[in-house]
Design a protein around this motif. Structure first.
Motif, PDB file in Angstrom:
ATOM      1  N   TYR A 107      54.636  20.742  79.584  1.00 27.20           N
ATOM      2  CA  TYR A 107      55.261  19.535  80.120  1.00 27.20           C
ATOM      3  C   TYR A 107      55.083  19.461  81.631  1.00 27.20           C
ATOM      4  O   TYR A 107      54.885  18.380  82.188  1.00 27.20           O
ATOM      5  N   ASN A 155      55.839   8.726  72.449  1.00 19.81           N
ATOM      6  CA  ASN A 155      57.006   9.547  72.142  1.00 19.81           C
ATOM      7  C   ASN A 155      57.405   9.415  70.672  1.00 19.81           C
ATOM      8  O   ASN A 155      57.653  10.417  69.997  1.00 19.81           O
ATOM      9  N   PHE A 184      61.864  22.435  80.462  1.00 20.20           N
ATOM     10  CA  PHE A 184      61.225  21.159  80.804  1.00 20.20           C
ATOM     11  C   PHE A 184      61.278  20.933  82.317  1.00 20.20           C
ATOM     12  O   PHE A 184      60.289  20.555  82.950  1.00 20.20           O
ATOM     13  N   ASN A 199      54.781  15.213  73.521  1.00 22.85           N
ATOM     14  CA  ASN A 199      55.103  16.595  73.131  1.00 22.85           C
ATOM     15  C   ASN A 199      56.595  16.899  73.172  1.00 22.85           C
ATOM     16  O   ASN A 199      57.021  17.944  72.683  1.00 22.85           O
ATOM     17  N   VAL A 200      57.401  16.010  73.737  1.00 31.28           N
ATOM     18  CA  VAL A 200      58.831  16.295  73.912  1.00 31.28           C
ATOM     19  C   VAL A 200      59.556  16.511  72.580  1.00 31.28           C
ATOM     20  O   VAL A 200      60.254  17.527  72.410  1.00 31.28           O
ATOM     21  N   THR A 211      56.927  25.010  76.818  1.00 34.19           N
ATOM     22  CA  THR A 211      57.558  23.797  77.335  1.00 34.19           C
ATOM     23  C   THR A 211      57.309  23.635  78.830  1.00 34.19           C
ATOM     24  O   THR A 211      56.872  22.566  79.287  1.00 34.19           O
ATOM     25  N   PHE A 249      54.327  12.340  77.182  1.00 39.33           N
ATOM     26  CA  PHE A 249      55.671  12.645  76.698  1.00 39.33           C
ATOM     27  C   PHE A 249      55.715  12.793  75.179  1.00 39.33           C
ATOM     28  O   PHE A 249      56.775  13.010  74.610  1.00 39.33           O
TER      29      PHE A 249
END
Length: 393
Positions: A213, A253, A338, A307-308, A209, A305
């Motif tokens: 990120y 997303n 994050f 991958n969030v 993460t 984003f």
């Protein structure tokens, strides 16, 4: 999807606006407070550190509190932090306000992620998290461009005043829409909850993460400056470009959540990390050409984003197996990861800007994201080995 998810998304919208609007205001704040670009970039890093501290520690300390009233209290703290930013008389006061706001941010997203997964069936968990995080992406589509425009035309302080009003609306929304009987994990002692830090599998996901990120923030923190200084866009166009970026993020997303549901988190994240690294490398070459730069930013948003949802649902899945007594805290630590990534990415980007050139932030970010890809494949290997061992037993 339950109405409670939409209430979470509404709060995420307000929080997302204050987190990311600073990117579009960094040149303005640097000029107004007479600080360097790297110093202004610290406003991103220190906010992220506030989130990183608030997510695990405050989540553990508030484990026994009613979820609805905790959400309302967090939004109250959020409003206070932005009001302090509005009246901040100095750079140091603004930093204090940002850290305070970050504390509320961390707890909100840690408890929000686990609540989201428990409001839906197992096969819709990633989509539920994606819906909650849609508040962040909608903030990128509307809140950040509007906040940037307000800051450039009425002063950056006005932006934080407007964000405070958004927080008030979100708090009212939580009071109306969020039920009183939201599910929550059985409370454990602080030491037992933080024992998740001794779980190697969870630590591996946290590394995925933070690195995956955070890599994009090496360049994203200074995106406004790159677009002005390298691509040659006027400052008045930055808000519109952030709007284009935000639309792309919103699509990415939602699609990222669906990929994680359909393919599984590891496979989805592998594709997303490779694509994100490729776009960052591409931006290094297209940034000097305005229209190519704009097209690359549009593609960048789709993967930045995406991958969030996969990262968040993956840590919840592993925590339910490795640390069922502290799923909320495990989720909170991923929110911390994050933001550790954001903080480190912004710091690395600031160092590059100080020592090298603005555009060098793009390829460095790409290299960092590729490291996350390697960690993701390794985690997938460990998952497969664990399944084989259980089958053999």
């Amino acid at each position: 999807m339950p109405l409670a998810l939409w209430a979470l998304a509404l709060s995420a919208f307000a929080i997302g606006t204050t987190e990311f609007v600073i990117v579009g205001l960094i040149p303005t704040i640097a000029n107004d407070l007479s600080v360097s670009l790297p110093s202004a970039g610290l406003l991103v890093s220190l906010y992220a550190l506030g989130v990183a501290v608030g997510a695990p520690v405050l989540t553990a300390l508030t484990g026994k509190l009613n979820r609805k009233w905790l959400l309302i209290g967090l939004m109250s703290l959020f409003i206070l932090g932005n009001m302090l930013a509005w009246i901040a008389p100095s750079y140091e006061a603004l930093i204090t306000a940002r850290i305070l706001t970050g504390l509320a941010h961390g707890v909100f997203f840690s408890i929000g992620s686990t609540i989201a997964t428990r409001l839906v069936s197992k096969e819709k968990e990633a989509s539920a998290i994606a819906l909650m995080f849609t508040g962040l992406t909608v903030a990128l589509v509307t809140g950040v461009p509007l906040g940037t425009w307000i800051g450039q035309h009425f002063g950056w302080r006005a932006t934080f005043l407007v964000v405070s009003a958004l927080g008030l609306v979100a708090m009212i929304g939580s009071a109306i829409l969020v039920p009183n009987n939201l599910p929550q994990s059985a409370s454990a002692s602080l030491v037992k909850q933080l024992s998740v830090l001794a779980k190697p599998r969870l630590l591996l996901v946290y590394a995925m993460t933070a690195i995956g990120y955070g890599g994009t923030f090496v360049a994203f923190t200074f995106l406004a400056s790159i677009l002005e200084s390298v691509s040659g866009f006027p400052s008045s166009a930055i808000g519109l470009i952030m709007l284009v970026y935000g639309v792309s993020v919103a699509v990415g997303n939602i699609y990222g959540g669906r990929m994680a549901d359909r393919m599984g988190p590891v496979s989805a994240l592998s594709y997303l990390f490779v694509a994100l690294a490729a776009v960052l490398f591409l931006f290094y070459f297209t940034a000097p050409y305005p229209w190519l730069a704009l097209a690359t930013v549009l593609i960048w948003g789709a993967f930045a984003f995406g991958n969030v949802p996969g990262l968040q649902v993956y840590v919840v899945q592993i925590a339910e197996r490795e640390a069922p007594h502290a799923v909320d805290v495990a989720s909170g630590l991923n929110i911390a990861a994050f933001n550790v990534g954001i903080a480190l990415g912004a710091l690395i980007g600031g160092h590059i800007v100080d020592k090298f050139q603005l555009i060098d932030t793009a390829w460095v970010g790409g290299v960092i994201v590729l490291v996350a890809f390697v960690l993701t494949r390794f985690s997938g290997y460990l998952d497969n080995r664990s399944v084989a061992e259980r089958a053999a037993a």
